[in-house]
Design a protein around this motif. Structure first.
Motif, PDB file in Angstrom:
ATOM      1  N   UNK A  49      17.715 -40.703  66.476  1.00  0.00           N
ATOM      2  CA  UNK A  49      16.357 -40.662  67.030  1.00  0.00           C
ATOM      3  C   UNK A  49      16.127 -39.312  67.700  1.00  0.00           C
ATOM      4  N   UNK A  50      14.887 -39.042  68.020  1.00  0.00           N
ATOM      5  CA  UNK A  50      14.556 -37.832  68.766  1.00  0.00           C
ATOM      6  C   UNK A  50      15.021 -37.986  70.213  1.00  0.00           C
ATOM      7  N   UNK A  51      15.054 -36.888  70.931  1.00  0.00           N
ATOM      8  CA  UNK A  51      15.442 -36.930  72.341  1.00  0.00           C
ATOM      9  C   UNK A  51      14.525 -37.859  73.133  1.00  0.00           C
ATOM     10  N   UNK A  52      13.236 -37.774  72.859  1.00  0.00           N
ATOM     11  CA  UNK A  52      12.257 -38.610  73.583  1.00  0.00           C
ATOM     12  C   UNK A  52      12.453 -40.084  73.239  1.00  0.00           C
ATOM     13  N   UNK A  53      12.599 -40.392  71.958  1.00  0.00           N
ATOM     14  CA  UNK A  53      12.796 -41.780  71.548  1.00  0.00           C
ATOM     15  C   UNK A  53      14.088 -42.340  72.138  1.00  0.00           C
ATOM     16  N   UNK A  64      20.481 -49.621  72.880  1.00  0.00           N
ATOM     17  CA  UNK A  64      21.512 -49.075  73.745  1.00  0.00           C
ATOM     18  C   UNK A  64      22.047 -47.797  73.100  1.00  0.00           C
ATOM     19  N   UNK A  65      22.636 -46.917  73.877  1.00  0.00           N
ATOM     20  CA  UNK A  65      23.246 -45.730  73.276  1.00  0.00           C
ATOM     21  C   UNK A  65      24.312 -46.171  72.266  1.00  0.00           C
ATOM     22  N   UNK A  66      24.302 -45.561  71.098  1.00  0.00           N
ATOM     23  CA  UNK A  66      25.253 -45.948  70.051  1.00  0.00           C
ATOM     24  C   UNK A  66      26.668 -45.502  70.421  1.00  0.00           C
ATOM     25  N   UNK A  67      27.635 -46.402  70.282  1.00  0.00           N
ATOM     26  CA  UNK A  67      29.020 -46.019  70.565  1.00  0.00           C
ATOM     27  C   UNK A  67      29.435 -44.812  69.722  1.00  0.00           C
ATOM     28  N   UNK A  68      30.066 -43.848  70.335  1.00  0.00           N
ATOM     29  CA  UNK A  68      30.592 -42.635  69.709  1.00  0.00           C
ATOM     30  C   UNK A  68      29.512 -41.645  69.257  1.00  0.00           C
ATOM     31  N   UNK A  69      28.262 -42.058  69.176  1.00  0.00           N
ATOM     32  CA  UNK A  69      27.210 -41.188  68.647  1.00  0.00           C
ATOM     33  C   UNK A  69      26.087 -40.922  69.639  1.00  0.00           C
ATOM     34  N   UNK A  70      26.170 -41.476  70.826  1.00  0.00           N
ATOM     35  CA  UNK A  70      25.086 -41.343  71.799  1.00  0.00           C
ATOM     36  C   UNK A  70      24.822 -39.888  72.175  1.00  0.00           C
ATOM     37  N   UNK A  71      25.856 -39.077  72.258  1.00  0.00           N
ATOM     38  CA  UNK A  71      25.639 -37.681  72.650  1.00  0.00           C
ATOM     39  C   UNK A  71      24.816 -36.927  71.604  1.00  0.00           C
ATOM     40  N   UNK A  72      24.792 -37.442  70.371  1.00  0.00           N
ATOM     41  CA  UNK A  72      23.980 -36.846  69.304  1.00  0.00           C
ATOM     42  C   UNK A  72      22.621 -37.548  69.188  1.00  0.00           C
ATOM     43  N   UNK A  98      14.626 -36.439  60.496  1.00  0.00           N
ATOM     44  CA  UNK A  98      15.329 -35.608  61.485  1.00  0.00           C
ATOM     45  C   UNK A  98      16.562 -34.971  60.845  1.00  0.00           C
ATOM     46  N   UNK A  99      17.331 -35.771  60.143  1.00  0.00           N
ATOM     47  CA  UNK A  99      18.548 -35.260  59.500  1.00  0.00           C
ATOM     48  C   UNK A  99      18.204 -34.330  58.348  1.00  0.00           C
TER      49      UNK A  99
END
Length: 114
Positions: A49-53, A64-72, A98-99
């Motif tokens: 998702x985008x930063x805003x989303x 929720x933030x995705x495990x292992x991928x939230x920082x991206x 986005x990708x």
């Protein structure tokens, strides 16, 4: 939306492919070799998702933030069936775009993405 529905939506996007890098129980949907949606073994779905989303969806508790991928800036939905199909399809299309935007011009042209 169930796993089959997610697959149908994701594979309808231009240049999208499916593979199973984490075993047969996980579906990874990619464009240009880069993942944009992943379905987990227990039926949850994660997507870019985008930063805003990311901020909106995680702050209001819808995701929720995705495990292992939230920082991206990936989010996880443990129960995708609780979401409207059209809304999920729109999120998947946005994740794809986005990708795809990060691919080289040559890759985008080869995939028919303009």
């Amino acid at each position: 939306m169930d796993r089959a529905g997610i697959g149908k939506v994701c594979l309808s996007l231009p240049g999208a492919t499916l593979d199973h890098p984490f075993g047969e129980h996980h579906d990874a949907y990619r464009v240009g070799g880069k993942m944009f949606v992943m379905v987990g073994e227990q039926g949850g779905v994660s997507f870019k998702v985008s930063d805003i989303a990311f901020a909106v969806l995680t702050e209001d508790g819808r995701a929720r933030p995705a495990p292992y991928l939230a920082r991206a800036k990936w989010v996880n939905l443990p129960e995708p069936a609780a979401w409207l199909d059209d809304e999920l399809a729109e999120h998947f299309a946005i994740a794809h775009s986005i990708i795809a935007a990060k691919l080289t011009k040559k890759q985008r042209a080869e995939l028919g993405l303009g």
